[in-house]
Design a protein around this motif. Sequence first.
Motif, short mmCIF file in Angstrom:
data_model
loop_
_atom_site.label_atom_id
_atom_site.label_comp_id
_atom_site.label_asym_id
_atom_site.label_seq_id
_atom_site.Cartn_x
_atom_site.Cartn_y
_atom_site.Cartn_z
N GLU A 367 0.79 -1.22 0.00
CA GLU A 367 0.00 0.00 0.00
C GLU A 367 0.83 1.28 0.00
OE1 GLU A 367 -2.60 -0.23 3.36
OE2 GLU A 367 -3.49 -2.13 2.73
N GLY A 368 2.13 1.17 0.11
CA GLY A 368 2.98 2.36 0.12
C GLY A 368 3.42 2.74 1.50
N PHE A 369 2.57 3.44 2.24
CA PHE A 369 2.94 3.88 3.58
C PHE A 369 2.63 2.80 4.60
CE2 PHE A 369 1.75 8.36 2.01
CZ PHE A 369 3.04 8.58 1.55
N ALA A 370 3.55 2.61 5.56
CA ALA A 370 3.29 1.72 6.69
C ALA A 370 2.47 2.44 7.76
CB ALA A 370 4.60 1.21 7.29
N PHE A 371 2.73 3.74 7.91
CA PHE A 371 1.95 4.56 8.85
C PHE A 371 0.94 5.37 8.03
CE2 PHE A 371 5.52 3.66 11.59
CZ PHE A 371 4.93 3.57 12.86
N GLN A 372 -0.34 5.12 8.29
CA GLN A 372 -1.40 5.78 7.54
C GLN A 372 -2.38 6.47 8.48
OE1 GLN A 372 -3.15 3.28 4.46
NE2 GLN A 372 -1.22 2.20 4.14
N GLY A 373 -1.84 7.12 9.49
CA GLY A 373 -2.64 7.84 10.46
C GLY A 373 -2.50 7.33 11.88
N GLU A 374 -1.78 6.25 12.06
CA GLU A 374 -1.57 5.68 13.40
C GLU A 374 -0.53 6.49 14.18
OE1 GLU A 374 -2.85 2.70 10.45
OE2 GLU A 374 -1.08 4.00 10.56
N ASP A 375 -0.59 6.36 15.49
CA ASP A 375 0.43 6.98 16.33
C ASP A 375 1.79 6.37 16.03
OD1 ASP A 375 -1.09 8.81 17.75
OD2 ASP A 375 -1.73 7.32 19.21
N MET A 376 2.81 7.23 15.99
CA MET A 376 4.18 6.78 15.86
C MET A 376 4.92 7.26 17.10
SD MET A 376 6.89 7.34 12.73
CE MET A 376 8.44 6.39 12.70
N PRO A 377 5.10 6.41 18.09
CA PRO A 377 5.71 6.84 19.36
C PRO A 377 7.04 7.56 19.18
CG PRO A 377 4.76 4.67 19.61
CD PRO A 377 4.66 5.00 18.15
N TYR A 378 7.86 7.13 18.22
CA TYR A 378 9.16 7.78 18.04
C TYR A 378 8.98 9.25 17.69
CZ TYR A 378 13.80 8.86 16.21
OH TYR A 378 15.02 9.44 15.98
N ARG A 379 7.94 9.57 16.90
CA ARG A 379 7.67 10.95 16.53
C ARG A 379 6.82 11.67 17.58
NH1 ARG A 379 11.58 11.74 12.91
NH2 ARG A 379 11.53 10.19 11.24
N GLY A 380 6.07 10.90 18.35
CA GLY A 380 5.23 11.50 19.38
C GLY A 380 3.91 12.02 18.89
N HIS A 381 3.48 11.56 17.71
CA HIS A 381 2.20 12.02 17.17
C HIS A 381 1.77 11.06 16.05
CE1 HIS A 381 4.52 13.49 13.74
NE2 HIS A 381 5.28 14.16 14.60
N PRO A 382 0.49 11.12 15.65
CA PRO A 382 0.06 10.29 14.52
C PRO A 382 0.80 10.71 13.25
CG PRO A 382 -1.83 11.09 15.75
CD PRO A 382 -0.63 11.84 16.26
N ARG A 383 0.94 9.76 12.34
CA ARG A 383 1.69 10.03 11.12
C ARG A 383 1.01 9.36 9.93
NH1 ARG A 383 6.52 6.99 9.13
NH2 ARG A 383 7.48 8.24 7.49
N GLY A 384 0.87 10.11 8.86
CA GLY A 384 0.43 9.52 7.61
C GLY A 384 -1.04 9.63 7.32
N GLU A 385 -1.39 9.28 6.08
CA GLU A 385 -2.76 9.26 5.59
C GLU A 385 -2.97 7.98 4.80
OE1 GLU A 385 -3.00 14.12 4.92
OE2 GLU A 385 -3.08 12.75 3.20
N PRO A 386 -4.21 7.49 4.67
CA PRO A 386 -4.47 6.26 3.91
C PRO A 386 -3.92 6.37 2.49
CG PRO A 386 -6.40 6.88 5.16
CD PRO A 386 -5.43 8.02 5.30
N SER A 387 -3.20 5.33 2.07
CA SER A 387 -2.51 5.39 0.78
C SER A 387 -2.83 4.21 -0.14
CB SER A 387 -0.99 5.44 1.00
OG SER A 387 -0.54 4.30 1.71
#
Length: 604
Positions: A367-387
């Motif tokens: 699908e392209g992105f692994a993070f599509q709106g989920e929280d990314m603890p390393y960044r400290g915030h949600p990351r990404g959009e459905p792809s």
Amino acid sequence: MSHPVAQPLCRAHRMPFGAELRAEGVCFRLWAPSHEAVGVELDCATAPLPMRHAGAGWHELLTDLAGPGTRYRFVLPDGLRVPDPASRFQPEDVHGPSEVVDPAAYLWTDAGWRGRPWEEAVLYELHVGAFTPEGSFRAAIGKLDHLVALGITAIEIMPVAEFPGARGWGYDGVLPFAPDASYGRPEDLKALVDAAHARGLMVLLDVVHNHFGPEGNYLWSVAPEFFTERHHTPWGAAINFDGPGSETVREFFLHNALYWVEEFHLDGLRLDAVHAMLDDSPRHILQELAERLRAAAPEREIHLVLENEHNEARRLRRDAAGRPLQHTAQWNDDLHHVLHVAATGESSGYYAEYLGDTRKLGRALAEGFAFQGEDMPYRGHPRGEPSAGLPPAAFIGFIQNHDQIGNRAFGERLGALTSPAALRAIAATYLLLPQVPMLFMGEEWAAPQPFPFFCDLGPDLAEAVREGRRAEFARFPEFADPARRARIPDPMAEATFQSAKLRWEQAEQAPHAEWLGWYRRVLAVRQAEIVPRLPGIRHGGAFEVLGESAVTVRWDGGKDVLHLAANLSPRPLDVALPPGRVLWQEGEPGGAWFLRWSVVEAAA
């Protein structure tokens, strides 16, 4: 019947900034709204020439005392002499005078070139200074035939905008219209593009529109309106894309993009770190840039590539015919990370988010992105959009690039971190993936040279860069020992830069020649089997997790169906073999580092 021979042609982009040749001489224009009086100092005049007010913060001078080759500076009211922010050439580096350039002096031979469809792209990222022993635009021409034979269709050049000193990655540029003098003159870069087009190679250039480097940025003195405290980036105050005076600032960068595509006939741009191009206006600068570029060259294939930490899928949307509405593709860091941790087992920093998470592996492949709106603890915030709704060609896959190698303390390439079997498995995965592949220079022969961070800043910044580089790694357990940190290469040292230069003779020696042959064979399969099917693959694939680092993926191409089965781990695992005709296989079924690509073809 005889056919007319294509005549050499000239190309020039008209700009409201800088020094423009006219029939009456040279017109100098500078936007400096904070200054009442500005002059132009010419190398052929005894005293600075006063500029007239042209309204809205502009200063202008038309003079017949200047012409092509004239060197000049702008003189501010306090006596500070500064280069032209829109300089086309800086023969004496960032603190020296600018040079008037006649863009029409270069005679192009690629009149019939219209570019290539994006689906045909196989990218090759290169750093001009380290690509050849000479480290110049002209020298790079001598390696283009190698790239064509390899199966490359596009080169992506790391930033060349004038940066301080004789060497650097290019991301600390301060004069975005001037090709760096350490690589050659503007006409030398044009010759490289011309020669690439003659061989069917596209040329993309990496440009930095999110910040200026720390040395030689005179815009703070010329026009502090270029910057805003409303937004902040990792480099400090942001560029002013949305505040008072932003109309002119936006035009500066829009013209920069148009300049490279029109005057240098580039096939596209890679826009660095667009998540740091902060803009709250109704029409984001990225949208306007894409619209202006595509409108300026409707007859050409123009490709706009993003680096975007936010994984904003909306910037990659297609129209009903599958054409990009704005941007063509994005570097897919998620894909790199899932393949890197599979091959190396590393878990430092952001790699911890991916290690052992096979669902992210399958998602990034399919699908392209692994993070599509989920929280990314390393960044400290949600990351990404459905792809998943985007075609795979909206993503650029890679296992090595300048960042992922050079941001390591010692700049090791992937071949130094994993086994040949693991390296072949993940390389065959991304090279045949429906996403667009990108190699990093020398990858094709497993070049052993590192690519450490290097620069050449002045004495006021040099020690801060050295210490900052070592402090950056102090938080990693493997660098807790000060003695180990002290071994990190000095980015200011000439030897650090020299260590990154490719040794081309190695490509003909074992085991590198075998790697080169392997890459050529894989890319030949891509050209024959994958590229023709890409226009039919209009959305992401479907994946299934089989075990740790083991997945199957299928992509429906409308007629044919492409399949991947992969066990990207050192542990044997029985993997259900995909149906159809086998395109490529690494390893043995049931074994470690196994993958098989196959296709189920529509009935005739």
